[in-house]
Write an enzyme that holds these catalytic residues in place. Structure first.
Site, PDB file in Angstrom:
ATOM      1  N   LYS A 112      43.434 -79.122 -76.499  1.00  0.00           N
ATOM      2  CA  LYS A 112      43.708 -80.388 -75.813  1.00  0.00           C
ATOM      3  C   LYS A 112      44.758 -81.217 -76.531  1.00  0.00           C
ATOM      4  CE  LYS A 112      39.561 -80.580 -73.074  1.00  0.00           C
ATOM      5  NZ  LYS A 112      38.859 -79.346 -73.508  1.00  0.00           N
TER       6      LYS A 112
HETATM    7  C1  LIG Z   1      38.341 -78.364 -72.667  1.00  0.00           C
HETATM    8  C2  LIG Z   1      38.060 -77.036 -73.284  1.00  0.00           C
HETATM    9  C3  LIG Z   1      37.955 -75.849 -72.515  1.00  0.00           C
HETATM   10  C4  LIG Z   1      38.051 -75.862 -70.996  1.00  0.00           C
HETATM   11  O1  LIG Z   1      39.355 -76.154 -70.544  1.00  0.00           O
HETATM   12  P1  LIG Z   1      39.591 -76.607 -69.028  1.00  0.00           P
HETATM   13  O2  LIG Z   1      41.010 -77.031 -68.965  1.00  0.00           O
HETATM   14  O3  LIG Z   1      38.635 -77.737 -68.790  1.00  0.00           O
HETATM   15  O4  LIG Z   1      39.281 -75.434 -68.158  1.00  0.00           O
HETATM   16  C5  LIG Z   1      37.751 -74.645 -73.179  1.00  0.00           C
HETATM   17  N1  LIG Z   1      37.611 -74.607 -74.523  1.00  0.00           N
HETATM   18  C6  LIG Z   1      37.701 -75.711 -75.298  1.00  0.00           C
HETATM   19  C7  LIG Z   1      37.522 -75.587 -76.770  1.00  0.00           C
HETATM   20  C8  LIG Z   1      37.920 -76.966 -74.717  1.00  0.00           C
HETATM   21  O5  LIG Z   1      37.996 -78.068 -75.496  1.00  0.00           O
END
Ligand SMILES: *Cc1c(COP(=O)(O)O)cnc(C)c1O
Length: 461
Positions: A112
């Site tokens: 993220k």
């Molecule tokens: C947010 C997240 C996901 C999922 O990603 P999306 O874009 O919501 O599908 C998977 N793994 C981790 C570690 C995350 O922080």
């Protein structure tokens, strides 16, 4: 470049307006009216460029007049300067024709950061120009909140408040929020669950007096600018493995469908992607939907990959919009049915979706077993989310290179990793003092009025 809503009833916006608005006023999600395409020659020319240079070339056409080339270039440079790896998103070979794309070298050790760091810079640039201030409020079960606090800390035109469920996030996740020292960043520990935090967030956006008074803005994963920033690493990975001359497939640990939707955009832009594999944990609404056509909610069961514990995947609406021929009325109707429990995807739309997406799920036992196997056979410590991806990818390995996205660093989820391998993963050196840094947070009751009062008072200081 204009952006339109998936429900067809909100005004078209520029990139900057879309970014600052988040959710469309008709309840839909913004998508580009038309997608910029890259020719094979333009894709081939990305080989050997820095991550930042690829980011500029891939994203620039989406921004229109919202930012100058110089502004955008500076935002990109600042966004990725704090990453702990020169390649930003390095590729590592795991098995024959199977590669891991490490997306956890950012400041909060999850993918993220790629999007949040960039939109922090873009928000600041846009707001400094107009002289405006906004208040960003988010609710988090862990990763989004820490990434947002890190991205917006110290920016002069933004205040950021993150609601997280008291006692229900991991120690690393909490400390990544509570040890941020800058005065514009506020960690709010709510006495309730993640669902309570998210419900209060929705209440704040629906309280128009409050919303306008503090100029509320959202940075959750439906913000198109966040999705866009994630398109870039599909290009760097595919080009490193031979695109545009060779096809590549991706397996993506999926929750809200934001990350894999970015892969879908990359494919639509011209990147030769053969298959996009949706990997879910036991909260498998997407795997069930792509298998049977039934998009039906079953509630959430907690898992060892908590960032993928979702009831519905909000970004899925964006591919449904395309699969239904960009018919906003049809999408609005489906979302209405979803509120009553679910809907059946039409045969035509399902076939369209299956042309791009495959899917699989990993149970809790399979996830743990994959963490152990990756350690023993591949010499790799995987976080539980990445392990879900690597497990599901096993069914799709073949002559086309497969890239599985490693979405978080194993040290962010040390308990699950230790339970599977007996090894407790260490934090990277630049973060080794996380447990010594002083914590700062405010406990709040699960009460809208009191939370709003607290935010008003903090802003008045
Ligand atoms: C947010 C997240 C996901 C999922 O990603 P999306 O874009 O919501 O599908 C998977 N793994 C981790 C570690 C995350 O922080």
């Amino acid at each position: 470049m204009r952006y339109i809503s998936t429900r067809g009833q909100a005004p078209a916006l520029t990139f900057e307006e879309t970014m600052l608005t988040g959710l469309a006023r008709d309840g839909g999600l913004y998508v580009p009216e038309t997608l910029p395409r890259m020719t094979p020659a333009e894709i081939a020319a990305l080989a050997g460029l820095s991550y930042e240079e690829v980011a500029f070339r891939v994203m620039r056409p989406f921004l229109g007049d919202s930012f100058t080339d110089a502004e955008f270039g500076e935002c990109i440079t600042r966004a990725y300067a704090g990453f702990g790896h020169a390649a930003r998103a390095p590729l590592k070979q795991l098995q024959d024709n199977h590669f891991l794309l490490e997306l956890f070298h950012g400041p909060t050790l999850a993918f993220k950061d790629f999007a949040m760091q960039l939109i922090g810079q873009l928000f600041q640039t846009a707001l400094a120009r107009s002289g405006e201030r906004v208040t960003i409020v988010g609710a988090t079960s862990g990763d989004t909140g820490s990434a947002a606090m890190e991205a917006f800390r110290g920016l002069s035109n933004v205040d950021v408040f993150i609601l997280y469920p008291h006692g229900r996030v991991s120690d690393v996740q909490r400390r990544q929020m509570t040890t941020v020292a800058e005065a514009n960043a506020h960690a709010l520990a709510i006495d309730g669950t993640f669902d309570d935090a998210q419900a209060r967030l929705k209440d704040m956006f629906n309280d128009f007096t409050f919303r306008d008074e503090v100029r509320l803005a959202g940075v959750n994963s439906i913000n198109f600018a966040r999705v866009l920033a994630q398109v870039v690493y599909y290009f760097t990975a595919a080009v490193a493995l031979g695109a545009p001359h060779r096809k590549v497939s991706f397996t993506v640990p999926t929750g809200n469908f934001g990350d894999i939707f970015a892969g879908y955009l990359a494919k639509r832009m011209g990147l030769p992607i053969e298959r996009l594999v949706v990997a879910t944990n036991h909260n498998d609404i997407l795997h069930r939907a792509l298998s049977s056509g039934d998009y039906v909610t079953h509630g959430v069961t907690p898992s060892i990959s908590p960032s993928m514990d979702i009831q519905v995947s909000s970004n899925f609406e964006r591919v449904l919009f395309d699969a239904y021929g960009r018919d906003g009325v049809a999408v609005a109707q489906l979302m209405d049915e979803l509120r009553r429990g679910g809907f059946h995807i039409s045969q035509g739309a399902l076939e369209t979706l299956r042309a791009d997406f495959a899917s699989g799920r990993a149970s809790e036992a399979q996830t743990s077993a994959m963490i152990a196997r990756a350690r023993a056979e591949m010499g790799e410590l995987l976080c539980p989310h990445s392990a879900v991806g690597v497990h599901v990818a096993q069914d799709f390995l073949g002559t086309t290179p497969m890239v599985t996205l490693a979405t978080a660093h194993p040290a962010k989820f040390p308990d699950a990793v230790e339970a599977a391998t007996g090894l407790r993963p260490a934090l990277p050196p630049r973060m080794a003092d996380l447990f010594e840094r002083p914590e700062r947070m405010t406990r709040v009751p699960d009460d809208l009025t009191q939370i709003e009062t607290l935010i008003r008072e903090a802003l008045a200081k």
